[in-house]
Design a protein around this motif. Structure first.
Motif, PDB file in Angstrom:
ATOM      1  N   PRO A 131       0.826  -1.220   0.000  1.00  0.00           N
ATOM      2  CA  PRO A 131       0.000   0.000   0.000  1.00  0.00           C
ATOM      3  C   PRO A 131       0.858   1.267   0.000  1.00  0.00           C
ATOM      4  O   PRO A 131       2.060   1.206   0.234  1.00  0.00           O
ATOM      5  CB  PRO A 131      -0.734  -0.094   1.334  1.00  0.00           C
ATOM      6  N   MET A 132       0.248   2.399  -0.314  1.00  0.00           N
ATOM      7  CA  MET A 132       0.865   3.693  -0.002  1.00  0.00           C
ATOM      8  C   MET A 132      -0.246   4.565   0.580  1.00  0.00           C
ATOM      9  O   MET A 132      -1.427   4.227   0.481  1.00  0.00           O
ATOM     10  CB  MET A 132       1.492   4.346  -1.232  1.00  0.00           C
ATOM     11  N   THR A 133       0.168   5.665   1.181  1.00  0.00           N
ATOM     12  CA  THR A 133      -0.848   6.550   1.752  1.00  0.00           C
ATOM     13  C   THR A 133      -0.678   7.954   1.196  1.00  0.00           C
ATOM     14  O   THR A 133       0.453   8.423   1.029  1.00  0.00           O
ATOM     15  CB  THR A 133      -0.747   6.544   3.298  1.00  0.00           C
ATOM     16  N   LEU A 134      -1.819   8.574   0.872  1.00  0.00           N
ATOM     17  CA  LEU A 134      -1.800   9.945   0.373  1.00  0.00           C
ATOM     18  C   LEU A 134      -2.406  10.863   1.439  1.00  0.00           C
ATOM     19  O   LEU A 134      -3.411  10.509   2.064  1.00  0.00           O
ATOM     20  CB  LEU A 134      -2.625  10.090  -0.905  1.00  0.00           C
ATOM     21  N   VAL A 135      -1.771  12.013   1.601  1.00  0.00           N
ATOM     22  CA  VAL A 135      -2.268  12.989   2.576  1.00  0.00           C
ATOM     23  C   VAL A 135      -2.481  14.317   1.865  1.00  0.00           C
ATOM     24  O   VAL A 135      -1.565  14.826   1.213  1.00  0.00           O
ATOM     25  CB  VAL A 135      -1.245  13.194   3.725  1.00  0.00           C
ATOM     26  N   LEU A 136      -3.678  14.853   1.959  1.00  0.00           N
ATOM     27  CA  LEU A 136      -3.933  16.213   1.444  1.00  0.00           C
ATOM     28  C   LEU A 136      -3.990  17.148   2.647  1.00  0.00           C
ATOM     29  O   LEU A 136      -4.680  16.856   3.638  1.00  0.00           O
ATOM     30  CB  LEU A 136      -5.276  16.256   0.713  1.00  0.00           C
ATOM     31  N   ALA A 137      -3.218  18.220   2.582  1.00  0.00           N
ATOM     32  CA  ALA A 137      -3.183  19.176   3.698  1.00  0.00           C
ATOM     33  C   ALA A 137      -3.624  20.545   3.184  1.00  0.00           C
ATOM     34  O   ALA A 137      -3.258  20.936   2.078  1.00  0.00           O
ATOM     35  CB  ALA A 137      -1.773  19.253   4.266  1.00  0.00           C
ATOM     36  N   ASP A 138      -4.398  21.239   3.977  1.00  0.00           N
ATOM     37  CA  ASP A 138      -4.867  22.571   3.566  1.00  0.00           C
ATOM     38  C   ASP A 138      -4.747  23.518   4.763  1.00  0.00           C
ATOM     39  O   ASP A 138      -5.174  23.183   5.884  1.00  0.00           O
ATOM     40  CB  ASP A 138      -6.330  22.467   3.102  1.00  0.00           C
ATOM     41  N   ILE A 139      -4.134  24.666   4.518  1.00  0.00           N
ATOM     42  CA  ILE A 139      -3.940  25.615   5.623  1.00  0.00           C
ATOM     43  C   ILE A 139      -5.295  26.222   6.017  1.00  0.00           C
ATOM     44  O   ILE A 139      -6.102  26.556   5.151  1.00  0.00           O
ATOM     45  CB  ILE A 139      -2.959  26.728   5.207  1.00  0.00           C
ATOM     46  N   ASP A 140      -5.496  26.331   7.323  1.00  0.00           N
ATOM     47  CA  ASP A 140      -6.787  26.840   7.819  1.00  0.00           C
ATOM     48  C   ASP A 140      -6.811  28.362   7.799  1.00  0.00           C
ATOM     49  O   ASP A 140      -5.817  29.019   8.173  1.00  0.00           O
ATOM     50  CB  ASP A 140      -7.022  26.341   9.259  1.00  0.00           C
ATOM     51  N   HIS A 141      -7.943  28.894   7.374  1.00  0.00           N
ATOM     52  CA  HIS A 141      -8.186  30.347   7.374  1.00  0.00           C
ATOM     53  C   HIS A 141      -7.045  31.121   6.721  1.00  0.00           C
ATOM     54  O   HIS A 141      -6.678  32.204   7.194  1.00  0.00           O
ATOM     55  CB  HIS A 141      -8.374  30.861   8.831  1.00  0.00           C
ATOM     56  N   PHE A 142      -6.500  30.578   5.684  1.00  0.00           N
ATOM     57  CA  PHE A 142      -5.342  31.238   5.069  1.00  0.00           C
ATOM     58  C   PHE A 142      -5.716  32.596   4.479  1.00  0.00           C
ATOM     59  O   PHE A 142      -4.911  33.530   4.462  1.00  0.00           O
ATOM     60  CB  PHE A 142      -4.739  30.330   3.983  1.00  0.00           C
ATOM     61  N   LYS A 143      -6.950  32.691   4.028  1.00  0.00           N
ATOM     62  CA  LYS A 143      -7.412  33.949   3.421  1.00  0.00           C
ATOM     63  C   LYS A 143      -7.229  35.115   4.406  1.00  0.00           C
ATOM     64  O   LYS A 143      -6.893  36.228   4.010  1.00  0.00           O
ATOM     65  CB  LYS A 143      -8.893  33.787   3.025  1.00  0.00           C
ATOM     66  N   GLN A 144      -7.422  34.798   5.709  1.00  0.00           N
ATOM     67  CA  GLN A 144      -7.313  35.873   6.715  1.00  0.00           C
ATOM     68  C   GLN A 144      -5.900  36.438   6.804  1.00  0.00           C
ATOM     69  O   GLN A 144      -5.723  37.608   7.133  1.00  0.00           O
ATOM     70  CB  GLN A 144      -7.741  35.336   8.084  1.00  0.00           C
ATOM     71  N   ILE A 145      -4.917  35.593   6.532  1.00  0.00           N
ATOM     72  CA  ILE A 145      -3.521  36.095   6.562  1.00  0.00           C
ATOM     73  C   ILE A 145      -3.333  37.107   5.443  1.00  0.00           C
ATOM     74  O   ILE A 145      -2.804  38.201   5.640  1.00  0.00           O
ATOM     75  CB  ILE A 145      -2.515  34.929   6.420  1.00  0.00           C
ATOM     76  N   ASN A 146      -3.775  36.692   4.241  1.00  0.00           N
ATOM     77  CA  ASN A 146      -3.677  37.613   3.097  1.00  0.00           C
ATOM     78  C   ASN A 146      -4.436  38.904   3.385  1.00  0.00           C
ATOM     79  O   ASN A 146      -3.932  40.008   3.120  1.00  0.00           O
ATOM     80  CB  ASN A 146      -4.279  36.958   1.843  1.00  0.00           C
ATOM     81  N   ASP A 147      -5.656  38.731   3.922  1.00  0.00           N
ATOM     82  CA  ASP A 147      -6.500  39.912   4.150  1.00  0.00           C
ATOM     83  C   ASP A 147      -5.881  40.843   5.201  1.00  0.00           C
ATOM     84  O   ASP A 147      -5.892  42.063   5.054  1.00  0.00           O
ATOM     85  CB  ASP A 147      -7.914  39.489   4.598  1.00  0.00           C
ATOM     86  N   ALA A 148      -5.312  40.221   6.259  1.00  0.00           N
ATOM     87  CA  ALA A 148      -4.809  41.041   7.362  1.00  0.00           C
ATOM     88  C   ALA A 148      -3.427  41.630   7.064  1.00  0.00           C
ATOM     89  O   ALA A 148      -3.146  42.766   7.419  1.00  0.00           O
ATOM     90  CB  ALA A 148      -4.760  40.200   8.635  1.00  0.00           C
ATOM     91  N   GLY A 150      -1.542  41.128   3.931  1.00  0.00           N
ATOM     92  CA  GLY A 150      -1.134  41.279   2.520  1.00  0.00           C
ATOM     93  C   GLY A 150      -0.627  39.973   1.921  1.00  0.00           C
ATOM     94  O   GLY A 150      -0.247  39.040   2.641  1.00  0.00           O
ATOM     95  N   HIS A 151      -0.631  39.943   0.603  1.00  0.00           N
ATOM     96  CA  HIS A 151      -0.296  38.730  -0.151  1.00  0.00           C
ATOM     97  C   HIS A 151       1.161  38.310   0.049  1.00  0.00           C
ATOM     98  O   HIS A 151       1.472  37.117   0.127  1.00  0.00           O
ATOM     99  CB  HIS A 151      -0.579  38.995  -1.637  1.00  0.00           C
ATOM    100  N   GLU A 152       2.033  39.312   0.189  1.00  0.00           N
ATOM    101  CA  GLU A 152       3.467  38.977   0.345  1.00  0.00           C
ATOM    102  C   GLU A 152       3.721  38.228   1.641  1.00  0.00           C
ATOM    103  O   GLU A 152       4.466  37.245   1.677  1.00  0.00           O
ATOM    104  CB  GLU A 152       4.303  40.255   0.340  1.00  0.00           C
ATOM    105  N   ARG A 153       3.088  38.707   2.695  1.00  0.00           N
ATOM    106  CA  ARG A 153       3.207  38.029   3.993  1.00  0.00           C
ATOM    107  C   ARG A 153       2.604  36.619   3.856  1.00  0.00           C
ATOM    108  O   ARG A 153       3.150  35.643   4.370  1.00  0.00           O
ATOM    109  CB  ARG A 153       2.461  38.851   5.060  1.00  0.00           C
ATOM    110  N   GLY A 154       1.479  36.522   3.127  1.00  0.00           N
ATOM    111  CA  GLY A 154       0.851  35.214   2.880  1.00  0.00           C
ATOM    112  C   GLY A 154       1.835  34.274   2.196  1.00  0.00           C
ATOM    113  O   GLY A 154       1.960  33.103   2.587  1.00  0.00           O
ATOM    114  N   ASP A 155       2.545  34.800   1.215  1.00  0.00           N
ATOM    115  CA  ASP A 155       3.558  33.974   0.516  1.00  0.00           C
ATOM    116  C   ASP A 155       4.629  33.480   1.494  1.00  0.00           C
ATOM    117  O   ASP A 155       5.027  32.312   1.468  1.00  0.00           O
ATOM    118  CB  ASP A 155       4.241  34.794  -0.589  1.00  0.00           C
ATOM    119  N   ALA A 156       5.087  34.385   2.352  1.00  0.00           N
ATOM    120  CA  ALA A 156       6.150  34.014   3.300  1.00  0.00           C
ATOM    121  C   ALA A 156       5.661  32.921   4.246  1.00  0.00           C
ATOM    122  O   ALA A 156       6.406  31.986   4.576  1.00  0.00           O
ATOM    123  CB  ALA A 156       6.613  35.244   4.073  1.00  0.00           C
ATOM    124  N   VAL A 157       4.393  33.029   4.651  1.00  0.00           N
ATOM    125  CA  VAL A 157       3.827  32.012   5.549  1.00  0.00           C
ATOM    126  C   VAL A 157       3.743  30.667   4.818  1.00  0.00           C
ATOM    127  O   VAL A 157       4.063  29.610   5.388  1.00  0.00           O
ATOM    128  CB  VAL A 157       2.428  32.461   6.061  1.00  0.00           C
TER     129      VAL A 157
END
Ligand code: GTP
Length: 270
Positions: A131-148, A150-157
């Motif tokens: 077998p193998m295992t696949l994991v999908l990961a998604d950052i929570d509330h990421f939009k708030q980082i961009n909103d609060a 800016g996009h550049e800070r979002g990129d750094a995160v």
């Protein structure tokens, strides 16, 4: 010029001596001596021409050698340039291959490389019955980082989170950017218990970054699906996605495991 020998002197003296003027052999000696001198002269000329010829041949050989050496130097120079050119082309090819397989922002494997790895691994595991295992990961509330901040800070995160995740998995696991703020981790020859341990390491590593997004510390949610030999890749990815959606629904910063065996997606994408 030939040297005058004592014999020459003797013959010349005899020929010049008046007392032998009427000697019957004088005429023959005179002719013979004349013949001898002209042969000697001829030999001298032949020797001279031969010397000249040898000298010319030597010069010609030397100039040929010189030309050969110059050509050799040119060829060596061309070979060096060609080697450098090939090395540059090799580096460029590597850079191109690297760029086409990696995400420019995080440096992780991109979707294309992930898909290639998924196909390779699923074929290999099918042959080995593992077998193998696949994991999908998604950052929570990421939009708030961009909103609060800016996009550049979002990129750094995103970069920090990518690094935290990649350093939490084993070296033969492949952690890549699936798109946006979503990541896929391919874990070959890995069953669910080991995969869940790795997910927990990733979850903690992200929380430990202490990145603030609005009222929250940045966290991530995970959907995990085991891929058994014979399963369709698109179906396993889809199961992981459904599990991720469930993790979001259940409050985020957590991991949900897809039920085994269900094959919701079309196998056409495999
Ligand atoms: N800075 C930055 N933002 C990105 C990038 N890719 C996607 N995003 C942003 O990620 C955000 C994702 O927002 P949503 O899909 O609403 O999800 P979320 O805010 O993370 O919320 P949940 O997933 O529901 O927890 C969007 O605002 C996108 O613009 C990127 O490369 N850089």
């Amino acid at each position: 010029m030939n040297d005058v020998t004592p014999l020459d002197l003797r013959i010349e003296a005899l020929l010049a001596d008046a007392q032998y003027d009427d000697h019957p052999l004088r005429g023959a000696l005179n002719e013979l001596y004349g013949e001898f001198r002209s042969q000697l002269h001829l030999i001298e000329r032949v020797t001279h021409v031969s010397d000249l010829y040898q000298h010319m041949a030597r010069e010609q050989n030397q100039s040929l050698l010189e030309r050969y050496r110059r050509q050799l130097k040119k060829l060596e120079k061309i070979a060096r340039i060609s080697d450098r050119y090939q090395a540059v082309m090799r580096d460029l090819n590597e850079a191109l291959k690297d760029a086409s397989n990696h995400d420019a922002l995080t440096g992780l494997a991109n979707r294309r490389m992930l898909m290639d790895a998924l196909r390779t691994e699923s074929n290999r595991l099918l042959r080995q019955g593992r077998p193998m295992t696949l994991v999908l990961a998604d950052i929570d509330h990421f939009k708030q980082i961009n909103d609060a901040y800016g996009h550049e800070r979002g990129d750094a995160v995103l970069v920090d989170i990518a690094r935290a995740m990649a350093s939490s998995v084993r070296e033969y696991d492949l952690c890549g950017r699936w798109g946006g703020e979503e990541f896929l981790i391919v874990m070959p020859e890995t069953g669910l218990p080991e995969a869940l341990e790795a997910v927990e390491r990733m979850r903690r590593a992200i929380a430990a970054l202490h990145v603030v997004a609005g009222e929250h510390n940045v966290t991530a949610s995970f959907g995990v699906a085991e891929h058994l030999p014979g399963d369709h890749l698109s179906a396993t990815i889809s199961r992981a996605d459904t599990a991720l959606y469930a993790a979001k629904k259940l409050g985020r910063n957590r991991c949900e495991v897809a039920p085994a065996g269900s094959q919701p997606a079309s196998p056409a994408a495999d």
